[in-house]
Design a protein around this motif. Structure first.
Motif, PDB file in Angstrom:
ATOM      1  N   UNK A  98       0.774  -1.051  -0.002  1.00  8.73           N
ATOM      2  CA  UNK A  98      -0.129  -0.064  -0.057  1.00  8.73           C
ATOM      3  C   UNK A  98       0.780   1.123  -0.044  1.00  8.73           C
ATOM      4  N   UNK A  99       2.002   1.292   0.692  1.00 12.14           N
ATOM      5  CA  UNK A  99       2.971   2.466   0.921  1.00 12.14           C
ATOM      6  C   UNK A  99       3.460   2.469  -0.574  1.00 12.14           C
ATOM      7  N   UNK A 100       3.909   1.359  -1.178  1.00  9.87           N
ATOM      8  CA  UNK A 100       4.557   1.568  -2.414  1.00  9.87           C
ATOM      9  C   UNK A 100       3.548   2.054  -3.534  1.00  9.87           C
ATOM     10  N   UNK A 101       2.348   1.788  -3.347  1.00  8.39           N
ATOM     11  CA  UNK A 101       1.358   2.482  -4.458  1.00  8.39           C
ATOM     12  C   UNK A 101       1.108   3.814  -4.021  1.00  8.39           C
ATOM     13  N   UNK A 102       1.331   4.300  -2.768  1.00 11.74           N
ATOM     14  CA  UNK A 102       1.297   5.676  -2.444  1.00 11.74           C
ATOM     15  C   UNK A 102       2.365   6.655  -3.005  1.00 11.74           C
ATOM     16  N   UNK A 103       3.367   5.929  -2.921  1.00 13.01           N
ATOM     17  CA  UNK A 103       4.634   6.323  -3.133  1.00 13.01           C
ATOM     18  C   UNK A 103       4.515   6.903  -4.788  1.00 13.01           C
ATOM     19  N   UNK A 104       4.241   5.558  -5.569  1.00 12.21           N
ATOM     20  CA  UNK A 104       4.036   5.653  -7.084  1.00 12.21           C
ATOM     21  C   UNK A 104       3.132   6.780  -7.425  1.00 12.21           C
ATOM     22  N   UNK A 126      -7.450   7.901  -4.302  1.00 10.95           N
ATOM     23  CA  UNK A 126      -8.610   7.467  -3.686  1.00 10.95           C
ATOM     24  C   UNK A 126      -8.661   5.914  -3.989  1.00 10.95           C
ATOM     25  N   UNK A 127      -8.176   5.419  -5.459  1.00 11.08           N
ATOM     26  CA  UNK A 127      -7.955   4.263  -5.869  1.00 11.08           C
ATOM     27  C   UNK A 127      -7.172   3.557  -5.037  1.00 11.08           C
ATOM     28  N   UNK A 128      -6.102   4.115  -4.513  1.00  9.09           N
ATOM     29  CA  UNK A 128      -4.900   3.523  -3.735  1.00  9.09           C
ATOM     30  C   UNK A 128      -5.455   3.055  -2.423  1.00  9.09           C
ATOM     31  N   UNK A 129      -6.374   3.689  -2.112  1.00 11.59           N
ATOM     32  CA  UNK A 129      -6.675   3.391  -0.392  1.00 11.59           C
ATOM     33  C   UNK A 129      -7.779   2.129  -0.423  1.00 11.59           C
ATOM     34  N   UNK A 130      -8.130   1.664  -1.621  1.00  9.04           N
ATOM     35  CA  UNK A 130      -8.647   0.244  -1.872  1.00  9.04           C
ATOM     36  C   UNK A 130      -8.038  -0.810  -1.601  1.00  9.04           C
ATOM     37  N   UNK A 131      -8.793  -1.855  -1.198  1.00 11.33           N
ATOM     38  CA  UNK A 131      -8.019  -3.120  -1.126  1.00 11.33           C
ATOM     39  C   UNK A 131      -7.912  -3.564  -2.606  1.00 11.33           C
ATOM     40  N   UNK A 132      -6.635  -4.298  -2.806  1.00 14.63           N
ATOM     41  CA  UNK A 132      -5.899  -4.658  -3.965  1.00 14.63           C
ATOM     42  C   UNK A 132      -7.342  -5.099  -5.143  1.00 14.63           C
ATOM     43  N   UNK A 133      -7.842  -6.131  -4.783  1.00 14.30           N
ATOM     44  CA  UNK A 133      -9.000  -6.659  -5.698  1.00 14.30           C
ATOM     45  C   UNK A 133      -9.809  -5.457  -6.146  1.00 14.30           C
ATOM     46  N   UNK A 136      -8.198  -3.685  -8.516  1.00 17.19           N
ATOM     47  CA  UNK A 136      -8.315  -4.077 -10.033  1.00 17.19           C
ATOM     48  C   UNK A 136      -9.494  -4.019 -10.788  1.00 17.19           C
ATOM     49  N   UNK A 137     -10.569  -4.367  -9.795  1.00 21.62           N
ATOM     50  CA  UNK A 137     -11.912  -4.326 -10.560  1.00 21.62           C
ATOM     51  C   UNK A 137     -12.498  -2.896 -10.976  1.00 21.62           C
ATOM     52  N   UNK A 138     -12.075  -2.003 -10.234  1.00 27.97           N
ATOM     53  CA  UNK A 138     -12.444  -0.778 -10.538  1.00 27.97           C
ATOM     54  C   UNK A 138     -11.657  -0.061 -11.767  1.00 27.97           C
ATOM     55  N   UNK A 139     -10.287  -0.409 -11.896  1.00 30.90           N
ATOM     56  CA  UNK A 139      -9.556   0.127 -13.120  1.00 30.90           C
ATOM     57  C   UNK A 139      -9.746  -0.586 -14.345  1.00 30.90           C
ATOM     58  N   UNK A 169     -16.355  -0.190  -4.413  1.00 26.44           N
ATOM     59  CA  UNK A 169     -15.279   0.580  -4.681  1.00 26.44           C
ATOM     60  C   UNK A 169     -15.586   2.149  -5.005  1.00 26.44           C
ATOM     61  N   UNK A 170     -16.646   2.090  -5.710  1.00 23.41           N
ATOM     62  CA  UNK A 170     -17.278   3.388  -6.295  1.00 23.41           C
ATOM     63  C   UNK A 170     -17.717   4.221  -4.995  1.00 23.41           C
ATOM     64  N   UNK A 171     -18.484   3.558  -4.180  1.00 21.60           N
ATOM     65  CA  UNK A 171     -18.762   4.182  -2.957  1.00 21.60           C
ATOM     66  C   UNK A 171     -17.485   4.693  -1.932  1.00 21.60           C
ATOM     67  N   UNK A 172     -16.475   3.962  -1.829  1.00 19.70           N
ATOM     68  CA  UNK A 172     -15.283   4.251  -1.298  1.00 19.70           C
ATOM     69  C   UNK A 172     -14.649   5.398  -1.812  1.00 19.70           C
ATOM     70  N   UNK A 173     -14.561   5.418  -3.060  1.00 25.20           N
ATOM     71  CA  UNK A 173     -13.671   6.701  -3.798  1.00 25.20           C
ATOM     72  C   UNK A 173     -14.668   8.076  -3.776  1.00 25.20           C
ATOM     73  N   UNK A 174     -16.140   7.791  -3.849  1.00 23.04           N
ATOM     74  CA  UNK A 174     -16.757   8.962  -3.638  1.00 23.04           C
ATOM     75  C   UNK A 174     -16.544   9.337  -2.360  1.00 23.04           C
ATOM     76  N   UNK A 175     -16.645   8.602  -1.063  1.00 22.13           N
ATOM     77  CA  UNK A 175     -16.400   9.198   0.103  1.00 22.13           C
ATOM     78  C   UNK A 175     -15.286   9.753   0.300  1.00 22.13           C
ATOM     79  N   UNK A 176     -13.882   9.176  -0.313  1.00 21.03           N
ATOM     80  CA  UNK A 176     -12.815   9.519  -0.236  1.00 21.03           C
ATOM     81  C   UNK A 176     -12.582  11.188  -0.929  1.00 21.03           C
TER      82      UNK A 176
END
Length: 181
Positions: A98-104, A126-133, A136-139, A169-176
């Motif tokens: 997760x930290x590696x994703x945030x760094x990217x 916002x996408x980076x805050x989601x769990x890996x799966x 992937x699904x959102x992207x 994922x959409x709900x989490x991104x909207x909230x973020x």
């Protein structure tokens, strides 16, 4: 553009393998590039992962059984190569995935190939805050407009589970994003 079945036949014939592989690369490199790019974020890293993906495809094409579409199999390889890349990068830096994703994402603005604006950057955060799966699904759904059926083959998960993951994922991104305002 050669049909997938014809391309596969040629890929499995020694005398046509190289030319068929060149056709495969021409046909799929852009789609696979963007699939990988949405996972690893950085252009140069994406190029490296894409190259590794095509090497793996070339070496393993004779092991492809045809249980799924060829492109689904290639996307699965690209996804796994991308996730492996992130894990290796995280290990090298002694940080979490997760930290590696945030760094990217932090480095995205400096990436000369990133054409997004602040909104696009916030979406990536916002996408980076989601769990890996869910990432992937959102992207796959949002950026590539991929059908759930195809995602199901690539991620080896039911369509129902993917729809639920996308909705969450959409709900989490909207909230973020709303919490940033």
């Amino acid at each position: 553009m050669i049909e997938e079945t014809d391309l596969l036949k040629k890929l499995k014939q020694a005398e046509h393998k190289n030319s068929a592989f060149n056709e495969l690369v021409a046909q799929y490199k852009e789609r696979l590039y963007w699939h990988i790019r949405h996972i690893v974020k950085d252009h140069n890293d994406t190029d490296d992962v894409l190259q590794n993906t095509f090497i793996k495809i070339y070496k393993n094409i004779n092991n492809f059984k045809g249980d799924s579409k060829l492109y689904s199999w290639m996307y699965r390889i690209a996804t796994n190569e991308s996730l492996t890349f992130i894990s290796k990068r995280a290990k090298q830096l002694q940080i979490s995935n997760e930290e590696a994703q945030n760094l990217a994402i932090k480095n995205l603005k400096a990436d000369e190939y990133f054409e997004g604006d602040d909104i696009q950057l916030k979406l990536q955060q916002a996408i980076a805050t989601l769990p890996e799966k869910q990432q992937l699904v959102f992207n796959m759904r949002y950026f590539q407009d991929m059908k759930y059926k195809d995602m199901s083959e690539i991620l080896e998960t039911s369509e129902g589970a993917l729809k639920a993951s996308y909705h969450i994922a959409i709900k989490k991104i909207e909230t973020y994003i709303l919490n940033l305002s």
